[in-house]
Design an enzyme around this catalytic site. Structure first.
Site, PDB file in Angstrom:
ATOM      1  N   GLN A 104       0.931  -1.030  -0.103  1.00  0.00           N
ATOM      2  CA  GLN A 104      -0.066  -0.074   0.142  1.00  0.00           C
ATOM      3  C   GLN A 104       0.868   1.295  -0.057  1.00  0.00           C
ATOM      4  O   GLN A 104       1.582   1.507   0.934  1.00  0.00           O
ATOM      5  CB  GLN A 104      -1.053   0.049   1.235  1.00  0.00           C
ATOM      6  CG  GLN A 104      -2.122   1.023   1.173  1.00  0.00           C
ATOM      7  CD  GLN A 104      -2.669   1.152   2.322  1.00  0.00           C
ATOM      8  OE1 GLN A 104      -2.286   1.375   3.547  1.00  0.00           O
ATOM      9  NE2 GLN A 104      -4.265   1.675   2.318  1.00  0.00           N
ATOM     10  N   TYR A 185      -5.159  11.045   4.040  1.00  0.00           N
ATOM     11  CA  TYR A 185      -3.864  11.488   3.712  1.00  0.00           C
ATOM     12  C   TYR A 185      -3.481  12.069   2.311  1.00  0.00           C
ATOM     13  O   TYR A 185      -4.687  12.538   1.970  1.00  0.00           O
ATOM     14  CB  TYR A 185      -2.789   9.940   3.764  1.00  0.00           C
ATOM     15  CG  TYR A 185      -3.120   9.292   5.042  1.00  0.00           C
ATOM     16  CD1 TYR A 185      -2.431  10.216   6.116  1.00  0.00           C
ATOM     17  CD2 TYR A 185      -3.647   8.196   5.514  1.00  0.00           C
ATOM     18  CE1 TYR A 185      -2.499   9.685   7.521  1.00  0.00           C
ATOM     19  CE2 TYR A 185      -3.754   7.591   6.848  1.00  0.00           C
ATOM     20  CZ  TYR A 185      -2.928   8.456   7.465  1.00  0.00           C
ATOM     21  OH  TYR A 185      -2.964   7.882   8.914  1.00  0.00           O
ATOM     22  N   ARG A 232      -7.564   2.349  -2.995  1.00  0.00           N
ATOM     23  CA  ARG A 232      -8.358   2.571  -1.596  1.00  0.00           C
ATOM     24  C   ARG A 232      -8.819   3.738  -1.581  1.00  0.00           C
ATOM     25  O   ARG A 232      -7.984   4.681  -1.651  1.00  0.00           O
ATOM     26  CB  ARG A 232      -7.463   1.947  -0.468  1.00  0.00           C
ATOM     27  CG  ARG A 232      -8.547   1.751   0.868  1.00  0.00           C
ATOM     28  CD  ARG A 232      -7.656   1.206   1.996  1.00  0.00           C
ATOM     29  NE  ARG A 232      -8.642   0.203   2.691  1.00  0.00           N
ATOM     30  CZ  ARG A 232      -8.542   0.060   3.794  1.00  0.00           C
ATOM     31  NH1 ARG A 232      -7.574   0.736   4.700  1.00  0.00           N
ATOM     32  NH2 ARG A 232      -9.445  -0.800   4.504  1.00  0.00           N
ATOM     33  N   GLY A 324      -9.488  -5.999   8.825  1.00  0.00           N
ATOM     34  CA  GLY A 324      -8.318  -5.443   9.594  1.00  0.00           C
ATOM     35  C   GLY A 324      -8.249  -6.074  10.976  1.00  0.00           C
ATOM     36  O   GLY A 324      -7.342  -6.884  10.996  1.00  0.00           O
ATOM     37  N   ARG A 325      -8.952  -5.381  11.747  1.00  0.00           N
ATOM     38  CA  ARG A 325      -8.563  -5.922  13.312  1.00  0.00           C
ATOM     39  C   ARG A 325      -8.458  -7.269  13.334  1.00  0.00           C
ATOM     40  O   ARG A 325      -7.777  -7.789  14.336  1.00  0.00           O
ATOM     41  CB  ARG A 325      -9.642  -5.006  14.151  1.00  0.00           C
ATOM     42  CG  ARG A 325      -9.244  -3.620  14.293  1.00  0.00           C
ATOM     43  CD  ARG A 325     -10.347  -2.737  14.895  1.00  0.00           C
ATOM     44  NE  ARG A 325     -11.311  -2.709  13.815  1.00  0.00           N
ATOM     45  CZ  ARG A 325     -12.448  -2.123  13.994  1.00  0.00           C
ATOM     46  NH1 ARG A 325     -12.598  -1.404  15.298  1.00  0.00           N
ATOM     47  NH2 ARG A 325     -13.566  -1.866  13.174  1.00  0.00           N
TER      48      ARG A 325
HETATM   49  C1  LIG Z   1      -4.442  -0.566  14.055  1.00  0.00           C
HETATM   50  C2  LIG Z   1      -4.989  -0.208  12.729  1.00  0.00           C
HETATM   51  C3  LIG Z   1      -4.078   0.246  11.927  1.00  0.00           C
HETATM   52  C4  LIG Z   1      -4.517   0.581  10.595  1.00  0.00           C
HETATM   53  N1  LIG Z   1      -3.631   0.900   9.426  1.00  0.00           N
HETATM   54  C5  LIG Z   1      -4.211   1.223   8.420  1.00  0.00           C
HETATM   55  C6  LIG Z   1      -3.305   1.389   7.207  1.00  0.00           C
HETATM   56  O1  LIG Z   1      -2.000   1.216   7.526  1.00  0.00           O
HETATM   57  N2  LIG Z   1      -3.692   1.727   6.033  1.00  0.00           N
HETATM   58  C7  LIG Z   1      -5.081   1.894   5.673  1.00  0.00           C
HETATM   59  O2  LIG Z   1      -5.461   1.990   4.608  1.00  0.00           O
HETATM   60  N3  LIG Z   1      -5.959   1.583   6.719  1.00  0.00           N
HETATM   61  C8  LIG Z   1      -5.612   1.273   8.055  1.00  0.00           C
HETATM   62  N4  LIG Z   1      -6.351   0.917   9.082  1.00  0.00           N
HETATM   63  C9  LIG Z   1      -7.851   0.697   8.735  1.00  0.00           C
HETATM   64  C10 LIG Z   1      -8.202  -0.791   8.368  1.00  0.00           C
HETATM   65  O3  LIG Z   1      -7.398  -0.969   7.236  1.00  0.00           O
HETATM   66  C11 LIG Z   1      -9.695  -0.999   8.372  1.00  0.00           C
HETATM   67  O4  LIG Z   1     -10.230  -0.030   7.379  1.00  0.00           O
HETATM   68  C12 LIG Z   1     -10.424  -0.602   9.723  1.00  0.00           C
HETATM   69  O5  LIG Z   1      -9.728  -1.373  10.786  1.00  0.00           O
HETATM   70  C13 LIG Z   1     -11.728  -1.325   9.436  1.00  0.00           C
HETATM   71  O6  LIG Z   1     -11.892  -2.737   9.132  1.00  0.00           O
HETATM   72  P1  LIG Z   1     -12.198  -3.816  10.230  1.00  0.00           P
HETATM   73  O7  LIG Z   1     -13.336  -3.402  10.945  1.00  0.00           O
HETATM   74  O8  LIG Z   1     -12.052  -4.978   9.576  1.00  0.00           O
HETATM   75  O9  LIG Z   1     -10.895  -3.522  11.415  1.00  0.00           O
HETATM   76  C14 LIG Z   1      -6.096   0.535  10.185  1.00  0.00           C
HETATM   77  C15 LIG Z   1      -6.761   0.124  11.240  1.00  0.00           C
HETATM   78  C16 LIG Z   1      -6.194   0.027  12.615  1.00  0.00           C
HETATM   79  C17 LIG Z   1      -7.284  -0.582  13.689  1.00  0.00           C
END
Ligand SMILES: Cc1cc2nc3c(=O)[nH]c(=O)nc-3n(C[C@H](O)[C@H](O)[C@H](O)COP(=O)(O)O)c2cc1C
Length: 367
Positions: A104, A185, A232, A324-325
């Site tokens: 990414q 960003y 994205r 993600g999480r």
């Molecule tokens: C700890 C953490 C770090 C994240 N880092 C990024 C990242 O590097 N790039 C990005 O586009 N989104 C990032 N996100 C957003 C996640 O990709 C995702 O959109 C978000 O957690 C919702 O998905 P989930 O409900 O499955 O966790 C991050 C989220 C969390 C919680």
């Protein structure tokens, strides 16, 4: 245990552009802030990603395309030779474990501190409007700094940073790249009229505000082939200080998506709602109507559970789902979902910083 595999094709192979996926479960990019100051991944990071290689696709954590693009300490880069060599260890490990991984490409724009910028310079942005919010430096949490507006003549150099990073990602053995035009960003800052007050060809009209994202996508696709490039977007996510999104989300992102169709990309990836917070959208916004305008594969993300993923897949609203999480604390998430096994929720303290603890020490389930 329930066999969730019966009524869905989420666990079946698929193709996105030129990328072959073993299933439609994607690991969303998740910053874990476990790099040294040089932003070079090592064996620890290779182990972490290899543990998660049963995802149909891993989108690696946001990765700085340049020293200027960096807004948080302990995040990885992909501008130096050492960083390329470090990522090669990661991609090799993921491939050996049968997975696919893409990079990414990240430039934070205004969301940085002078403490993180080369020579203590001001972060760069479409306009000199300060973000609210804090970031991490080696000295702890600090307010983000006042940015300076990029000169029109500097934009070509920004695109060069993306090209350089895209070339490096190729040499590092990734399967493709994702243009990070989400989460407030740099590219998102250009898209939105709340953060872009420019009067040149990169500001003002929707055509002008979407120009940089489109030029970056085109440049990166020329290096990779468009069938290995995804993008994205997070059309309604406010930034850390709650700066509102664009004043006309449907028009701005609708135009952008129609233009993205020119490239025949591997996929479009949405954060649906406010990132990692809620799936609520402002009045008048219909994210499904937006993603439906995209002619290629669509990855949905944000607060999904399996049930929602199965349902939205059955309705034809998504081609794949990104978690993600849940991938933080369930390295074998795909198998756990398929078998209906219990899921582990990671405490927030494990998200960022530290070493192996809370990172590579999550066990796989006993089925
Ligand atoms: C700890 C953490 C770090 C994240 N880092 C990024 C990242 O590097 N790039 C990005 O586009 N989104 C990032 N996100 C957003 C996640 O990709 C995702 O959109 C978000 O957690 C919702 O998905 P989930 O409900 O499955 O966790 C991050 C989220 C969390 C919680």
């Amino acid at each position: 245990m329930i066999d969730n595999s019966l009524n869905t094709d989420l666990f079946s192979p698929t193709q996105m552009g030129a990328i072959q996926l073993a299933n439609r479960i994607v690991m969303a990019p998740v910053t874990r802030s476990r790099m040294a100051d040089d932003g070079v991944p090592n064996e620890l990071h290779a182990t972490y990603y290899a543990q998660r290689a049963s995802a149909g696709l891993i989108i690696a954590e946001a990765t700085n395309i340049s020293a200027q693009g960096r807004g948080y300490a302990m995040t990885p880069g992909i501008w130096s030779e050492e960083q390329v060599a470090g990522w090669k260890k990661v991609t090799d490990a993921v491939h050996a474990a049968g997975g696919k991984i893409i990079s990414q490409l990240w430039h934070v724009g205004r969301f940085s501190s002078v403490e993180l910028q080369p020579d203590g310079a001001a972060p760069v942005a479409p306009s000199a409007i300060k973000a609210e919010g804090t970031t991490y430096t080696n000295n702890g949490r600090v307010d983000v700094s006042m940015p300076r507006a990029l000169e029109t003549s500097e934009i070509a150099g920004i695109i060069e940073q993306y090209k350089h990073a895209a070339e490096n990602a190729k040499r590092a053995g990734f399967d493709g790249v994702e243009v990070h035009s989400a989460n407030s960003y740099l590219l998102d800052q250009f898209l939105r009229d709340s953060t872009n007050h420019r009067t040149d060809q990169y500001g003002g009209s929707i055509e002008n505000r979407t120009r940089l994202t489109l030029e970056v996508t085109e440049a990166v696709a020329a290096i990779w082939g468009s069938d290995r490039v995804g993008i994205r977007l997070s059309p309604v996510t406010p930034d850390a200080g709650n700066t509102p999104p664009d004043s006309n989300v449907m028009a701005t992102y609708g135009y952008l998506i129609q233009q993205l169709n020119r490239f025949d990309l591997a996929y479009l990836h949405f954060v649906e709602g406010a990132t990692a917070t809620s799936r609520t959208v402002p009045e008048g916004v219909d994210l499904d109507a937006l993603s439906a305008q995209f002619e290629g594969a669509f990855i949905g993300n944000n607060n999904y559970d399996l049930e929602m993923a199965v349902e939205r897949r059955a309705q034809g609203k998504i081609d794949a789902v990104a978690f993600g999480r849940l991938f933080i604390s369930n390295p074998d998430l795909v198998e756990r979902l398929r078998r209906g096994a219990e899921l582990t929720l990671a405490p927030r303290e494990s998200y960022y910083g530290g070493g192996a603890k809370g990172y590579t020490d999550w066990p796989t389930a006993h089925y």
